[in-house]
Write an enzyme that holds these catalytic residues in place. Structure first.
Site, short mmCIF file in Angstrom:
data_model
loop_
_atom_site.label_atom_id
_atom_site.label_comp_id
_atom_site.label_asym_id
_atom_site.label_seq_id
_atom_site.Cartn_x
_atom_site.Cartn_y
_atom_site.Cartn_z
N HIS A 16 -10.51 -8.22 -7.72
CA HIS A 16 -10.24 -7.74 -6.37
C HIS A 16 -10.81 -8.68 -5.31
CE1 HIS A 16 -11.74 -5.37 -2.80
NE2 HIS A 16 -10.46 -5.09 -2.75
N LYS A 52 0.83 -1.19 0.00
CA LYS A 52 0.00 0.00 0.00
C LYS A 52 0.87 1.26 0.00
CE LYS A 52 -4.02 -2.12 0.37
NZ LYS A 52 -5.17 -1.94 -0.53
#
Length: 398
Positions: free
Chosen positions: A328, A197
């Site tokens: 996802h 991230k």
């Protein structure tokens, strides 16, 4: 009467007394909807938390649908929500569930349309279709079980395994030294790629973490980053250019999920591929993304777009336009769909949902492998039942 005429009369009589598909088709007799909350061992933070837009994630709401038919077949499907929304999805699913009773489970598209119209006043995207997703997925699971095939084989698989990458070890709440340890653990377990991230208020911290992870992995190991929609257009292009040196597989969600023009401009300007789409909640939204040339990788989420049926339409459109696929979350569903995609895809590995099911997926040589179990290949665990807080049933229980 001639012999020929008499034979014709017998033939017509046989046709007249033959049973139609409507008379012989199976029927849905029982539907169960459940709401469970899966707790996370550690609160999870991405850029949306560090920029003050959301609170840390502590649990995942799971909405299950179980469907049984007159002929003894059963299917299971699920949707989910992170943070708010689980109660709402369950409530809407409960409202429309009885529309399945009496329907032939093979007529999936017909049933989908019926469920859409049952809740038409709240729209055809977002929570309205996320509540349909468990039913649609359960029907596809059931259909594949009836055919005695894994779902991917029912759809027509292009491969028996899919390259996969891990996300859960690279969240921003995790200290950098632990991220490096997680990277090593993932590689040893058979993961084929690593995603971390980014999108912090201080972009220097993003580059520091990215530099350290690339050093740990070496130059050739697949590496991705995910900004979770936290940059504006100017920031995205500036940081994207700085990240070119890391040879990333993609930069994910650099901009707001609905900024089709911005993503398209970024995809044109950068050598690094752009990936987005996980937050979109309908086929039409993905259609805009694909036709707008807004990404190199499309990232639909079957539970979010309304189930497997709309996901297949997104797959078809994406393939026609030469887009790569990287679904996802929800690898338990997406493994089958990615295996049926004509262009080599990526699969996202999250171990979060493992406790919900009695069966687990096989990870080996950087890829996730299809099992020979029929349908999706999963049954609900006792732990999933214990985490259930609400449930309702419709029809005649088998």
């Amino acid at each position: 009467m001639s012999v020929s005429a008499n034979s014709d009369a017998v033939s017509y009589a046989q046709v007249a007394h033959s049973r139609t598909a409507a008379e012989t088709g199976d029927r849905i007799e029982w539907v169960k909807v459940s709401l469970a909350f899966l707790p996370l061992a550690t609160p999870v933070s991405d850029a949306k938390v560090l920029t003050g837009r959301q609170k840390p994630l502590t649990e995942v709401a799971i909405i299950f649908a179980e469907i049984h038919t007159r002929d003894g077949f059963e299917g299971i499907g699920f949707s989910y929500s992170k943070r708010a929304g689980g109660q709402g999805i369950y409530a809407h699913a409960k409202e429309i569930a009885d529309n399945l009773l009496g329907e032939d489970p093979n007529d999936i598209d017909k049933i989908y349309t019926k469920l859409l119209w049952a809740g038409a006043s709240v729209g055809r995207s977002g929570m309205a279709v996320q509540a349909i997703s468990p039913f649609d997925t359960a029907l596809w699971d059931l259909k594949a079980k009836r055919a005695k095939l894994p779902l991917a084989k029912l759809l027509g698989a292009h491969r028996d395994s899919v390259q996969c990458y891990n996300t859960s070890g690279g969240f921003l709440h995790t200290p950098l030294d632990q991220v490096i340890k997680n990277v090593a653990i993932s590689r040893e377990s058979g993961i084929g790629g690593i995603k971390i991230k980014v999108g912090q208020p201080d972009t220097a911290e993003d580059l520091k973490r990215l530099t350290a992870v690339r050093k740990e992995l070496g130059d050739d190991f697949p590496l991705m980053v995910d900004a979770n929609q936290q940059w504006d257009r100017e920031t995205a292009i500036r940081i994207g250019r700085k990240m070119e040196v890391f040879d990333l597989v993609w930069i994910e969600e650099p901009l707001d999920a609905y900024d089709v023009e911005g993503h398209a401009a970024l995809a044109t300007a950068l050598d690094t591929p752009i990936a987005t789409g996980e937050m979109l909640t309908s086929f039409r939204e993905h259609e805009q993304l694909i036709l707008g040339n807004a990404s190199d990788f499309v990232q639909p989420d079957a539970p979010r777009v309304g189930g497997i049926s709309p996901f297949l339409k997104i797959m078809d459109l994406a393939a026609k336009h030469g887009r790569k696929l990287a679904p996802h979350f929800a690898m338990e569903i997406h493994l089958h769909l990615a295996a049926a995609y004509p262009i080599e895809p990526w699969l996202e590995h999250f171990e979060w949902l493992n406790p919900l099911f009695n069966e687990q997926l096989e990870l080996r040589d950087g890829r996730m492998w299809l099992s020979d179990r029929h349908g999706l290949g999963f049954t609900l665990s006792e732990q999933a039942r214990k985490w259930t807080v609400k449930q309702c049933e419709f029809g005649k229980r088998p």
